[in-house]
Write an enzyme that holds these catalytic residues in place. Structure first.
Site, mmCIF file in Angstrom:
data_model
loop_
_atom_site.group_PDB
_atom_site.id
_atom_site.type_symbol
_atom_site.label_atom_id
_atom_site.label_comp_id
_atom_site.label_asym_id
_atom_site.label_seq_id
_atom_site.Cartn_x
_atom_site.Cartn_y
_atom_site.Cartn_z
ATOM 1 N N ARG A 1 73.851 -8.468 -21.697
ATOM 2 C CA ARG A 1 75.131 -8.125 -22.323
ATOM 3 C C ARG A 1 75.557 -6.711 -21.978
ATOM 4 O O ARG A 1 75.756 -5.859 -22.851
ATOM 5 C CB ARG A 1 75.078 -8.325 -23.848
ATOM 6 C CG ARG A 1 74.706 -9.735 -24.258
ATOM 7 C CD ARG A 1 74.795 -9.949 -25.758
ATOM 8 N NE ARG A 1 74.383 -11.306 -26.113
ATOM 9 C CZ ARG A 1 74.407 -11.809 -27.335
ATOM 10 N NH1 ARG A 1 74.834 -11.062 -28.340
ATOM 11 N NH2 ARG A 1 74.019 -13.050 -27.568
ATOM 12 N N ASP B 1 80.024 -4.741 -30.151
ATOM 13 C CA ASP B 1 80.598 -6.073 -29.958
ATOM 14 C C ASP B 1 82.104 -6.017 -30.190
ATOM 15 O O ASP B 1 82.577 -5.407 -31.165
ATOM 16 C CB ASP B 1 79.972 -7.082 -30.922
ATOM 17 C CG ASP B 1 78.585 -7.534 -30.483
ATOM 18 O OD1 ASP B 1 78.096 -7.035 -29.447
ATOM 19 O OD2 ASP B 1 77.994 -8.375 -31.173
ATOM 20 N N ASP C 1 71.535 -6.738 -34.169
ATOM 21 C CA ASP C 1 72.346 -7.607 -33.323
ATOM 22 C C ASP C 1 72.988 -6.769 -32.220
ATOM 23 O O ASP C 1 72.291 -6.058 -31.517
ATOM 24 C CB ASP C 1 73.375 -8.350 -34.184
ATOM 25 C CG ASP C 1 73.924 -9.598 -33.507
ATOM 26 O OD1 ASP C 1 73.590 -9.854 -32.342
ATOM 27 O OD2 ASP C 1 74.697 -10.326 -34.152
#
Length: 549
Positions: A439, A386, A382
């Site tokens: 991202r 984050d 993933d």
């Protein structure tokens, strides 16, 4: 030397964990890859679509797409070899290798070192006989010098590394030493790849010089801890574990009861080289400096880091594979203000992250004062880094991220305004976003989010995406081959962004920005590097092995 970086690829080390480690554990004595830094002699990830510089003998070789572009040998009816480079003596040859098919028994796919010809070289191979084989050829057939049992599964990627220094040979799979031998038959030669009556894909070839171990480390000085169940404190050899340093950006701000980010300063220092030691140390209470030696494969998932920790790698070969680090309490949407026990004051530096089963680094639930610096991250499941659920006062600096799509997320959901509004204050500076499609970061709600002096290379979706009423200040960056470098209209509710003093080259697009954003200078002081120099500055300084003691 050719040195290229690839696009997103399959996990390097998760494959080893599932297919090899279970067999090797309990059978072999494992040793970590040495942590001394090494000069790069040659590298090729085949992303340019060619195999220039490679000499081939036997088989059928071509560049194909196998996750990323890779060099494939498709025939199984020949003893196929490909070599590149020069006549190096001491060398470490590393590559990702995926066996496809074997023709007969006792066949192997391998990396080669000191290849003087197509019939004279050392090899480290994965055999369909159920073993890892370290061997040589000196004019005849393959000769086994050492072997270890292993499960070799066709269609699975493995990372092989063969070291040859002096008369010593060492073979690693997934960063773990599994075979070794002493032999003086071949003094120097090229690096190479081989399919011994077998087909395979090869990728991310890297050849470095290697001088070999410098002898055993000095005996550690052990100081007993208060509780016998706690890992003993170890005095690490001077200069090997760089625990000093301070951040620039939001991690330096005095806020939420924490004045800057100091990590484990004032606490003891421990050295860890196993998963059990690492997981125990990061979860301890109180200030602690944790020095990571070698690549450590941890169980899948994210492992909780307690407050007041510095986690730093020794040298340039330390890191974590198979799992990631979680900085924060369990997710709870009902909590809308920072709890008293929010995790805070954490430093993660100089570590390589590979093959995480979830996020490589996750910061959540109002965690604050976190500094993520000089790491090398790729190839996880993933996010690589984050930051979400009300976390704030974070600096992400001097990291090299590559071969991964979901790079860095800031704010996890368009509907999380209650936790995130007025928070998610994060600085991103001097990072190398290397072929990470999206991202970079993708931002929701945070303001100001300060993105300065980063190098963006071939981000095929977008660079900075500023959404959901976030405010992004994007300045002094270098964008190369980035079609949509900065935008506040990427997807979902719009944000606000200000882009200034950036460089756009090689068909990069223009910023798509509107609105006003708070100035980062209202929170902290900083100095911008000349954006025209950012590419050179960042590629020289980002990643592991670049910080002093």
């Amino acid at each position: 030397m050719r040195r290229r970086k690839g696009r997103r690829a399959v996990s390097l080390l998760a494959a080893f964990t599932t297919a090899v480690a279970a067999t090797l554990l309990g059978v072999l004595t494992l040793a970590a890859v040495p942590s001394a830094s090494a000069a790069t002699l040659f590298g090729d990830d085949f992303e340019d679509g060619d195999a220039n510089g490679w000499s081939r003998s036997g088989g059928s070789w071509s560049v194909v797409t196998d996750g990323s572009r890779a060099y494939r040998q498709t025939g199984t009816s020949a003893d196929a070899r490909a070599t590149a480079g020069a006549g190096w003596a001491n060398q470490a040859v590393q590559a990702r290798v995926k066996p496809i098919a074997f023709n007969g028994t006792g066949r192997h796919v391998a990396v080669l070192a000191r290849a003087q010809s197509t019939s004279s070289y050392y090899f480290l191979g994965l055999s369909n006989a159920g073993s890892v084989v370290l061997g040589k050829r000196t004019g005849g057939g393959p000769v086994t010098l050492d072997s270890a049992p292993a499960t070799v599964t066709a269609g699975t990627w493995y990372t092989l590394r063969l070291e040859a220094f002096g008369t010593t040979l060492r073979g690693f799979v997934g960063g773990v030493e599994v075979v070794s031998a002493t032999d003086a038959s071949i003094a120097s030669g090229r690096a190479g790849l081989a399919g011994h009556y077998a087909s395979a894909s090869f990728d991310d070839v890297l050849v470095t010089d290697v001088a070999g171990p410098t002898g055993p480390p000095p005996s550690p000085t052990v100081t007993p801890t208060v509780t016998p169940t706690v890992t003993p404190t170890v005095t690490v050899p001077p200069g090997s574990c760089p625990t000093s340093g301070s951040p620039v950006g939001f991690a330096s701000v005095n806020a939420w009861g924490q004045n800057g980010t100091t990590g484990g300063a004032g606490g003891p220092t421990v050295e860890v080289d196993t998963a059990a030691e690492l997981i125990s140390a990061i979860g301890r209470s109180g200030p602690l400096n944790i020095c990571v030696r070698g690549m450590i494969t941890v169980p899948a998932g994210m492992h909780n880091v307690a407050s007041d920790k510095t986690i730093v790698g020794i040298g340039s070969d330390a890191g974590i594979s198979g799992g990631g680090l979680n900085i924060g309490l369990p997710a709870d949407n009902a909590v809308t203000s920072p709890p008293a026990d929010a995790v805070h004051n954490v430093i993660i530096r100089n570590l390589t992250f590979r093959g995480a089963a979830d996020d490589s680094i996750n910061v959540q639930m109002f965690s604050h004062h976190v500094w993520i610096d000089h790491n090398d991250l790729c190839c996880g499941y993933d996010g690589l880094v984050d930051i979400k659920r009300g976390s704030s006062y974070v600096t992400v600096s001097w990291n090299h991220t590559h071969r991964h799509t979901k790079n860095m997320l800031l704010g996890h959901d368009d509907g999380n305004a209650a936790q995130d509004t007025g928070r998610l204050k994060v600085t991103y500076h001097h990072n190398w976003f290397d072929r990470t499609p999206q991202r970079n970061p993708r931002v929701r709600f945070g303001e100001p989010v300060h993105v300065f002096n980063n190098y963006y290379l071939y981000n095929t979706d977008t660079g900075v995406a500023c959404q959901a009423n976030a405010g992004c200040l994007v300045e002094g960056n270098y964008f190369e081959r980035v079609e949509e470098p900065v935008t506040n209209s990427y997807a979902g509710p719009a944000g606000r962004c200000v882009a200034r003093n950036n460089v756009f080259v090689e068909d990069s697009g223009a910023p798509d920005c509107s609105g006003s954003v708070q100035e980062a200078s209202a929170y902290y002081g900083y100095t911008l590097d000349d954006p025209a120099s950012v590419k050179a500055i960042v590629t020289a300084g980002a990643g592991v092995g670049k910080i002093g003691s």
